[in-house]
Design an enzyme around this catalytic site. Structure first.
Site, mmCIF file in Angstrom:
data_model
loop_
_atom_site.group_PDB
_atom_site.id
_atom_site.type_symbol
_atom_site.label_atom_id
_atom_site.label_comp_id
_atom_site.label_asym_id
_atom_site.label_seq_id
_atom_site.Cartn_x
_atom_site.Cartn_y
_atom_site.Cartn_z
ATOM 1 N N SER A 1 -29.026 -23.899 -10.935
ATOM 2 C CA SER A 1 -27.734 -24.581 -10.770
ATOM 3 C C SER A 1 -27.850 -26.057 -11.156
ATOM 4 O O SER A 1 -26.885 -26.636 -11.665
ATOM 5 C CB SER A 1 -27.194 -24.411 -9.349
ATOM 6 O OG SER A 1 -27.943 -25.155 -8.431
ATOM 7 N N ASN A 2 -29.000 -26.659 -10.935
ATOM 8 C CA ASN A 2 -29.171 -28.041 -11.410
ATOM 9 C C ASN A 2 -29.192 -28.099 -12.937
ATOM 10 O O ASN A 2 -28.619 -29.013 -13.531
ATOM 11 C CB ASN A 2 -30.442 -28.665 -10.820
ATOM 12 C CG ASN A 2 -30.203 -29.211 -9.416
ATOM 13 O OD1 ASN A 2 -29.529 -30.224 -9.245
ATOM 14 N ND2 ASN A 2 -30.724 -28.520 -8.418
ATOM 15 N N LEU B 1 -47.603 -29.585 -10.971
ATOM 16 C CA LEU B 1 -48.164 -29.936 -12.278
ATOM 17 C C LEU B 1 -49.539 -30.589 -12.118
ATOM 18 O O LEU B 1 -49.800 -31.301 -11.141
ATOM 19 C CB LEU B 1 -47.216 -30.887 -13.004
ATOM 20 C CG LEU B 1 -45.864 -30.257 -13.375
ATOM 21 C CD1 LEU B 1 -44.896 -31.326 -13.860
ATOM 22 C CD2 LEU B 1 -46.041 -29.161 -14.433
ATOM 23 N N HIS C 1 -35.585 -33.142 -5.154
ATOM 24 C CA HIS C 1 -36.048 -32.541 -3.903
ATOM 25 C C HIS C 1 -34.893 -32.532 -2.905
ATOM 26 O O HIS C 1 -34.191 -33.542 -2.762
ATOM 27 C CB HIS C 1 -37.240 -33.326 -3.352
ATOM 28 C CG HIS C 1 -37.773 -32.718 -2.103
ATOM 29 N ND1 HIS C 1 -38.491 -31.539 -2.104
ATOM 30 C CD2 HIS C 1 -37.647 -33.073 -0.808
ATOM 31 C CE1 HIS C 1 -38.795 -31.212 -0.866
ATOM 32 N NE2 HIS C 1 -38.283 -32.124 -0.054
ATOM 33 N N LYS D 1 -24.616 -29.715 -3.631
ATOM 34 C CA LYS D 1 -23.493 -30.367 -4.330
ATOM 35 C C LYS D 1 -23.874 -31.780 -4.761
ATOM 36 O O LYS D 1 -23.523 -32.232 -5.848
ATOM 37 C CB LYS D 1 -22.280 -30.478 -3.390
ATOM 38 C CG LYS D 1 -21.373 -29.294 -3.454
ATOM 39 C CD LYS D 1 -20.014 -29.602 -2.843
ATOM 40 C CE LYS D 1 -19.303 -28.299 -2.600
ATOM 41 N NZ LYS D 1 -18.691 -28.159 -1.303
ATOM 42 N N GLU E 1 -27.018 -32.825 -5.174
ATOM 43 C CA GLU E 1 -28.066 -32.707 -6.203
ATOM 44 C C GLU E 1 -27.426 -32.678 -7.585
ATOM 45 O O GLU E 1 -27.901 -33.299 -8.530
ATOM 46 C CB GLU E 1 -28.880 -31.419 -5.996
ATOM 47 C CG GLU E 1 -29.720 -31.406 -4.739
ATOM 48 C CD GLU E 1 -30.611 -30.174 -4.670
ATOM 49 O OE1 GLU E 1 -31.182 -29.768 -5.689
ATOM 50 O OE2 GLU E 1 -30.737 -29.607 -3.564
HETATM 51 C C1 GAR Z 1 -32.879 -27.128 -5.524
HETATM 52 O O1 GAR Z 1 -32.291 -27.215 -4.243
HETATM 53 C C2 GAR Z 1 -34.014 -28.111 -5.656
HETATM 54 O O2 GAR Z 1 -33.773 -29.323 -4.974
HETATM 55 C C3 GAR Z 1 -35.134 -27.338 -5.026
HETATM 56 O O3 GAR Z 1 -34.979 -26.036 -5.515
HETATM 57 C C4 GAR Z 1 -33.594 -25.776 -5.714
HETATM 58 C C5 GAR Z 1 -33.402 -25.237 -7.106
HETATM 59 O O4 GAR Z 1 -32.087 -24.821 -7.272
HETATM 60 N N1 GAR Z 1 -36.411 -27.880 -5.379
HETATM 61 C C6 GAR Z 1 -37.422 -27.949 -4.511
HETATM 62 O O5 GAR Z 1 -37.362 -27.533 -3.365
HETATM 63 C C7 GAR Z 1 -38.683 -28.587 -5.050
HETATM 64 N N2 GAR Z 1 -39.557 -28.957 -3.963
HETATM 65 P P1 GAR Z 1 -31.522 -24.515 -8.721
HETATM 66 O O6 GAR Z 1 -32.516 -23.564 -9.397
HETATM 67 O O7 GAR Z 1 -30.209 -23.836 -8.429
HETATM 68 O O8 GAR Z 1 -31.376 -25.811 -9.457
#
Ligand code: GAR
Length: 218
Positions: free
Chosen positions: A15-16, A95, A111, A174, A176
């Site tokens: 989603s990001n 990484l 995060h 939202k 993010e």
């Molecule tokens: C997001 O909430 C991101 O902040 C989290 O994974 C999700 C990915 O969502 N990342 C972490 O927890 C990293 N430590 P998405 O695939 O829908 O973007």
């Protein structure tokens, strides 16, 4: 100015990634996604890339002898696409120092908590279980630690009495989707400088004011 060339690393829903694609398509950020790389062949993020005609590859860590060999493959792909900035968008692998040397201060991560609180997996749940009154999300440059690099931007999200872990996570997500494109745009505009762990954004004065949750009544 030339567009910043992104390589977006994903493992899940994406989603990001979608939010970054949408901001690019709306002309809100001066970037182009050169490649999406997934560590998971079933990630929905791959489908999102395909729908928008973005080249996508899957690299599975189990196919490599060790973490550095896996990372060498990632770097090879990113270099072959002339990527300037690596964007970790729900990428669930740590990484190696090798990778981070190759892209020093050119790897961003998001995060779902207000770092340095609640790093690692399940940041939303850890904050919810702890009982904080505010949580949020953080975009930062990646370094060798887990969620420890210099912070670029944070969004503060209140935790409400009737929240569940899921409603809180949704409210955080939202935000993010707003702060990641913004951080990328600051980078694209050459406005970020890092010194002594502190990231400064030229041309902004920063937030003012204090928030309380619950509100003060006296
Ligand atoms: C997001 O909430 C991101 O902040 C989290 O994974 C999700 C990915 O969502 N990342 C972490 O927890 C990293 N430590 P998405 O695939 O829908 O973007």
């Amino acid at each position: 100015m030339d567009k910043v060339r992104l390589g977006v690393l994903v493992s899940g829903s994406g989603s990001n990634l979608q939010s970054i694609i949408d901001h690019i398509e709306q002309g809100l950020i001066e970037a182009e996604i050169r490649v999406v790389i997934s560590s998971n062949p079933d990630a929905f993020a791959l489908e999102r890339a395909g729908r928008h005609g973005i080249p996508a590859e899957t690299v599975i860590h189990a196919d490599f002898a060790d973490r550095e060999a896996f990372d060498r493959k990632l770097v090879e792909i990113l270099r072959s696409r002339s990527v300037d900035l690596v964007v970790l968008a729900g990428f669930m692998r740590v990484l190696s120092p090798y990778f981070l040397r190759e892209f020093r201060m050119r790897v961003m991560n998001i995060h779902p908590a207000l770092l340095p609180s609640f790093p690692g997996l399940h940041g939303q749940k850890k904050a919810f279980d702890y009982g904080v009154k505010f949580s949020g999300c953080t975009v930062h440059f990646a370094d060798e630690g887990v969620d420890t690099g210099p912070i670029i931007i944070q969004a503060v999200v209140p935790v409400l009495d009737d929240d569940t872990e899921d409603t809180l996570a949704e409210r955080i997500l939202k935000e993010e989707h707003r702060i990641y494109p913004q951080a990328i745009q600051y980078f694209a505009q050459g406005r970020l400088t890092v010194s002594d762990r502190k990231v400064r954004v030229s041309g902004v004065s920063g937030a003012s004011g204090v928030m309380h949750n619950p509100p003060l009544s006296i």
